[in-house]
Design an enzyme around this catalytic site. Structure first.
Site, PDB file in Angstrom:
ATOM      1  N   HIS A  43      -2.588  25.565  23.869  1.00 52.08           N
ATOM      2  CA  HIS A  43      -2.589  26.880  23.233  1.00 52.08           C
ATOM      3  C   HIS A  43      -1.398  27.065  22.288  1.00 52.08           C
ATOM      4  O   HIS A  43      -1.320  28.070  21.585  1.00 52.08           O
ATOM      5  CB  HIS A  43      -2.700  27.969  24.291  1.00 52.08           C
ATOM      6  CG  HIS A  43      -3.980  27.859  25.044  1.00 52.08           C
ATOM      7  ND1 HIS A  43      -5.202  28.137  24.474  1.00 52.08           N
ATOM      8  CD2 HIS A  43      -4.255  27.429  26.309  1.00 52.08           C
ATOM      9  CE1 HIS A  43      -6.170  27.900  25.354  1.00 52.08           C
ATOM     10  NE2 HIS A  43      -5.632  27.469  26.473  1.00 52.08           N
TER      11      HIS A  43
ATOM     12  N   SER B 268       0.028  30.987  33.402  1.00 50.83           N
ATOM     13  CA  SER B 268      -0.751  29.940  32.740  1.00 50.83           C
ATOM     14  C   SER B 268      -1.993  30.464  32.023  1.00 50.83           C
ATOM     15  O   SER B 268      -2.869  29.678  31.648  1.00 50.83           O
ATOM     16  CB  SER B 268      -1.144  28.872  33.752  1.00 50.83           C
ATOM     17  OG  SER B 268      -1.962  29.447  34.746  1.00 50.83           O
TER      18      SER B 268
ATOM     19  N   ASP C   2      11.575  32.751  42.670  1.00 47.38           N
ATOM     20  CA  ASP C   2      11.110  33.401  41.448  1.00 47.38           C
ATOM     21  C   ASP C   2      11.863  32.750  40.294  1.00 47.38           C
ATOM     22  O   ASP C   2      13.094  32.883  40.211  1.00 47.38           O
ATOM     23  CB  ASP C   2      11.410  34.901  41.527  1.00 47.38           C
ATOM     24  CG  ASP C   2      10.995  35.625  40.252  1.00 47.38           C
ATOM     25  OD1 ASP C   2      10.610  34.952  39.271  1.00 47.38           O
ATOM     26  OD2 ASP C   2      11.071  36.872  40.243  1.00 47.38           O
TER      27      ASP C   2
ATOM     28  N   CYS D 128      -6.987  20.620  32.817  1.00 43.28           N
ATOM     29  CA  CYS D 128      -6.830  19.717  33.964  1.00 43.28           C
ATOM     30  C   CYS D 128      -7.662  20.224  35.139  1.00 43.28           C
ATOM     31  O   CYS D 128      -7.244  21.129  35.859  1.00 43.28           O
ATOM     32  CB  CYS D 128      -5.361  19.572  34.331  1.00 43.28           C
ATOM     33  SG  CYS D 128      -5.070  18.234  35.514  1.00 43.28           S
TER      34      CYS D 128
ATOM     35  N   TYR E   7       0.842  33.619  25.473  1.00 48.77           N
ATOM     36  CA  TYR E   7       1.025  32.474  26.360  1.00 48.77           C
ATOM     37  C   TYR E   7       1.358  31.222  25.543  1.00 48.77           C
ATOM     38  O   TYR E   7       2.326  30.501  25.829  1.00 48.77           O
ATOM     39  CB  TYR E   7      -0.244  32.258  27.188  1.00 48.77           C
ATOM     40  CG  TYR E   7      -0.296  30.937  27.885  1.00 48.77           C
ATOM     41  CD1 TYR E   7       0.577  30.655  28.926  1.00 48.77           C
ATOM     42  CD2 TYR E   7      -1.199  29.950  27.498  1.00 48.77           C
ATOM     43  CE1 TYR E   7       0.543  29.419  29.572  1.00 48.77           C
ATOM     44  CE2 TYR E   7      -1.235  28.728  28.134  1.00 48.77           C
ATOM     45  CZ  TYR E   7      -0.363  28.460  29.168  1.00 48.77           C
ATOM     46  OH  TYR E   7      -0.387  27.244  29.790  1.00 48.77           O
TER      47      TYR E   7
END
Lengths: 265, 265, 265, 265, 265, 265
Positions: free
Chosen positions: D112, D74, D50, D165, D135
């Site tokens: 972003h 993501s 983690d 991608c 994000y």
């Protein structure tokens, strides 16, 4: 004249100054800090609040028509401390504002967002970041949150990259970075007063002849700083030892923050 | 307060002015020229020196903690003369400084490095050169040597692109190019005083309202020019015939230097 | 001292002001308008002229050594009206000047050439146009004609993008756009006086602290505006209701012109 | 040939692709994720981790000579999730790298970070951020951490602002944003191979004719993308409905992320 | 087809290459060097000449309709040697050209004029100089002379800042700096052929994917380089040891020249 | 596939070409000109129309979902002719489009809007205008109208600054300015196809190696020109006499238009 200005971090050094100078400009100052403030004036109220606590921040913001956000960590600290106060804290503040009418926010950002630029570089507000500390990184995060809430919801902010806000400049570097309390106050009020604030970066510096930062883009705010570190230059050059040319304090805009290690919690 | 400032070209017009104005700022002024200077003051010494003579220049520079380099040719001349004084001479000076502790150098560069720009163009210090004379070319050479010695050895310099340094502006063009002796002096002392000078181009102009050159990048030096050609504008417009719009003196920043032929030796 | 300055549109508000302020600077003011001007002063003459009439304009221009072109439509109107006065009219003026010695032309252009920029954008004179009205489009046309006649024939012009020329600023937006009559007058005379005017865009604004426009490129003119809307800011903020942040007058540099429909003739 | 490349987030879509394509370039791929990866190949190892757990990340990083950091959230999520994985997680990674020899880090940043720019704007890597989501804000934070660790400790990173991608472009917007797995792989290897990487922003896009982003500054990496969305343009225009001009996906570079609300935890 | 091209420094490595490649483009190649060239071809003539000798250079230039100036020192040397060949030599060449019809000059300038820029910086031809050697300084001098003779007399030049002109790239740095002899030849001919050359800086590099320099401003010349170091990249990465990231050859555009001391004569 | 494309000026040289190339892309081509077009194809219709007649233009535009506006004067003419066709005509077209659903407009603008730039200057679409003719001025007017209708009403346009649209380049200058009919056609269709066109300036040039104009900002359109004047360069250099370096055709981007006088009506 504002109805109710919220000052977060009001127990700190900057907050203590602004309580005085903002007093004439609002019917009420709502003061908040993690530390109690004992000596409240007649138009002041106090709300204890940990800004890492989202619900508490929502209650805090409700009913204010302007926010001066000084709360959080203001020097280099461990990631744990910065995460709670400066990452989560800023998120909490903007969420609270979104839910309560989006009062304008004066966000105390910092020169440490760009602290690794050299002192012989003149910066525009659009130049890329170069943080000198986790603290500086957290202020970049805060500016990014402000930008997001502006583009997405219309929240208005002044992102004030404060140099050094002290009663007078105290050393050679502050001849460039000084922001007088009087000028900070008039900047806050200009940002609250201008018909359209948008999301505007302002370099938090007085009208210093030696300044490194170009504020011309922000002229539309109607902010006209009155103080100039030049008035203190002779005194400082006489009384404060000149730093060596390779010391961080003479090399980088962020000064000694560039010498700070990563603090462990 | 400096210990010993070397002034090269001290017998010239500029040197004579600076002997007066720099006197209070150094324990000793070491004056140098190819021409003897008879009337030395109490804190002045004289060293005769042809700056084309490398060994002599080394001796000259030893023991100084600051250099004001006015030496060399200051108008258009034949290549032979310029080569000796302004090419070889500058190389000699920087080599001497490198060997003797790298005292800061104030290099008298010139607006003739960019003399072919038009007068309605505003320049930044990063704009490409446009020399108007072999003299201007030699000053570009000097700036390049200073840049090399800074990047390679850490030698610090102020590259002062002097406009017109005279007691008062004397014609229409000088309303833009004037550098008062008082302002030149304070610029020299700012460059000697700032903790970190680096290798900084400064436009050598007073605070002229009509100036063509943007000095904002150099604010970090703490130099605040006090004089403004505007105070002389009415008088000059009344007493000096207005040049025709197609004369070189009204067209190009370098003025009549653009009309100079190549001088043959 | 000019011999004969032609003022077109002399019966209008701006023309009436400039008759007063330009009086000391010329032996004769030749006034022209489509409307008769009754109260001529001793050094004034009047020529009735429709600037859409090419032959009449040629007669009008003959014998003048300077032109202040205020003639034409100065607010949003139908295309028919704008075409005659601001398209054909400007062409007529430049053709007339070309045939009669090319006296310098001060062309009253407008902020409405760039009216769709936001008020938090700072503009340089080289930024692309963003007209807010057919009126603004016609001023772009006029600037283009001036540019053509300069590059092709050497005709010199000052293209003054006037903000708001009134005795004092009257509302919040004018704190940014105000051009005092005194400053407009000194700008006109600077453009007539400078040895080489070229074809220079000048933002027609006083030395307003809140200005949106960068005039640094035009310093070479020697124009030093003396007035600053800041002197009126407190009064306006007290007495004029603050516009909402989403009103055109607070959003766009062109203000309410962006709200104008296309006028039908 | 690398000894051991660490891929964080290796169980995700991107990680699964890169396991294939990076296989030939390293003796060992150390894969890490919060989710187990069952089907390990011969030169693969798996470490469950983690990334919000600082000690675990230190152990993970030790012994690697290159890191591809895909780990974390993501897409848009609540602040709580993003804080743990993308704020604390990135800090943990850079601290771990600092303690273990500073292997180069390929940081999966995102378009972003600049999602609120319009699609008709062409961007340079130095343009200010305009995040479209929490994000996106977290990726700005990550880039800021990378910058800090570079300037302070010399840690090298490639900050890859990935567009989209996927094996092939799938919609109209991806004609601009597509990054083929092959090109991503060659970018990673170029960043590992170049003698000096520094801290370099790269737009993660293939050689798309319709690209919005200028990668010319990064040519020094020696990365030459081979794919071009143009090869898929006809097919997409035929088979995918054209978005309306006012839909987010056709307006903003960040596409539908600009339509995302703030997620509550 | 040119009548007579003069190649100075024709006995050197570059000169020897260009004799071959320029042969088809001129009726005669006039070769000059301080060293004799024994093996003249049918359309070649040789003139021994020390370019520090002004009269000899005048004789040399007469009758040529194009000059490729490779003469002088091409590595770091003492000031004495550089002064004679690269300062006085260039002056002599431009004076000679001025007196003999101003044939176009292809001046072999160098990347060492900007050698102290880092390899991750992309340069435009207008960026300020940062020389890495006295040699680099001398090339700046040469470019300045060319600029002067262009603005004052109309002399046209191509100032080719050559990277590394060898048959093939030989090391990691040359993947960025390589200029193939074929591309150098076509550049020379493009500069001789374009109707108007002006005084144009061109980065002397092939169409290398890894190039650091932006030649887009020079597209008007019609020069289309055909070679790309990328074709050699795999081979070099396999066979040449990768430089350490802190070595000069991987850090600065000028490579090892930044490590050179000042040479004493 | 478009329903009905309107081509104004369809009888002209460009219109005749585009009738062929656009045929496959629309169910119907509505052709318009002041001159009758006799040989209509099966999916073509003809409407005679003087674009100076506002009512006629409204009828013309109704029912079209795309407009290619070639109509008007395309060379230097008297102001009277240009006013009717290129000033009033463009206004009429945009008014008509506004009233009929705002179909996208491909506006044939021109390099003559910037014709006084020198050929060694590389232009971006944001560079200030420098018209070389009244014709060029009229195209600036047209672009300004398009900008106004976009900002005020949302009308989308491609402003194509056409260089030279001929089957093949015909002279030295066209090696830079050539736009092949094939590339013009694909540009038109890209502008009709892209989800969001906005109001976008595009330099109307093929993929010429010698081009002067930077189209990188318009990559988002998805236009990929296929032709390159380079394929014709050798032939032109052999068969067309090289212009002298001081001829207009070799000096200015607008070529011989800079030599045109003002035409009298």
């Amino acid at each position: 004249m504002m109805k109710r200005i919220l000052i977060t971090g009001a127990a700190g050094q900057l907050g203590t100054i602004l309580r005085e100078t903002l007093k004439p400009h609002a019917e009420e100052l709502r003061l908040s800090d993690i530390t109690e403030i004992p000596d409240l004036g007649p138009n002041e109220s106090f709300v204890a609040c940990d800004i890492a606590d989202g619900e508490a921040v929502k209650a805090l913001v409700e009913g204010c028509d302007g926010i001066v956000h000084l709360g959080g960590i203001s020097v280099e600290k461990s990631f744990d401390l910065i995460e709670a106060a400066n990452l989560r804290g800023v998120y909490n503040l903007y969420e609270a504002a979104r839910l309560h009418g989006m009062p304008r926010i004066i966000f105390a950002s910092s020169n440490h967002t760009i602290g690794y630029y050299k002192q012989d570089e003149r910066l525009r507000h659009t130049d890329p970041f170069k943080p000198d500390s986790l603290y500086g990184v957290s202020k970049i995060f805060g500016e990014a949150v402000a930008s997001l809430y502006h583009d997405k919801f219309g929240q208005e902010s002044a992102l004030v990259r404060i140099g050094s806000c002290t009663p007078a400049p105290e050393n050679w570097r502050m001849l460039s970075t000084w922001l007088s309390p009087r000028d900070f106050t008039s900047l806050i009020m200009a940002a609250f007063t201008v018909p359209r604030l948008g999301c505007t970066v302002v370099w938090g510096q007085s009208a210093n002849a030696m300044g490194w930062w170009d504020n011309s883009h922000a002229a539309f705010l109607g902010w006209v700083p009155q103080d100039n570190s030049q008035d203190y230059a002779e005194e400082i050059r006489r009384s404060v030892p000149r730093p060596g040319r390779d010391e961080a304090v003479a090399t980088y805009q962020g000064g000694v923050f560039t010498d700070e290690p990563i603090h462990q919690s």
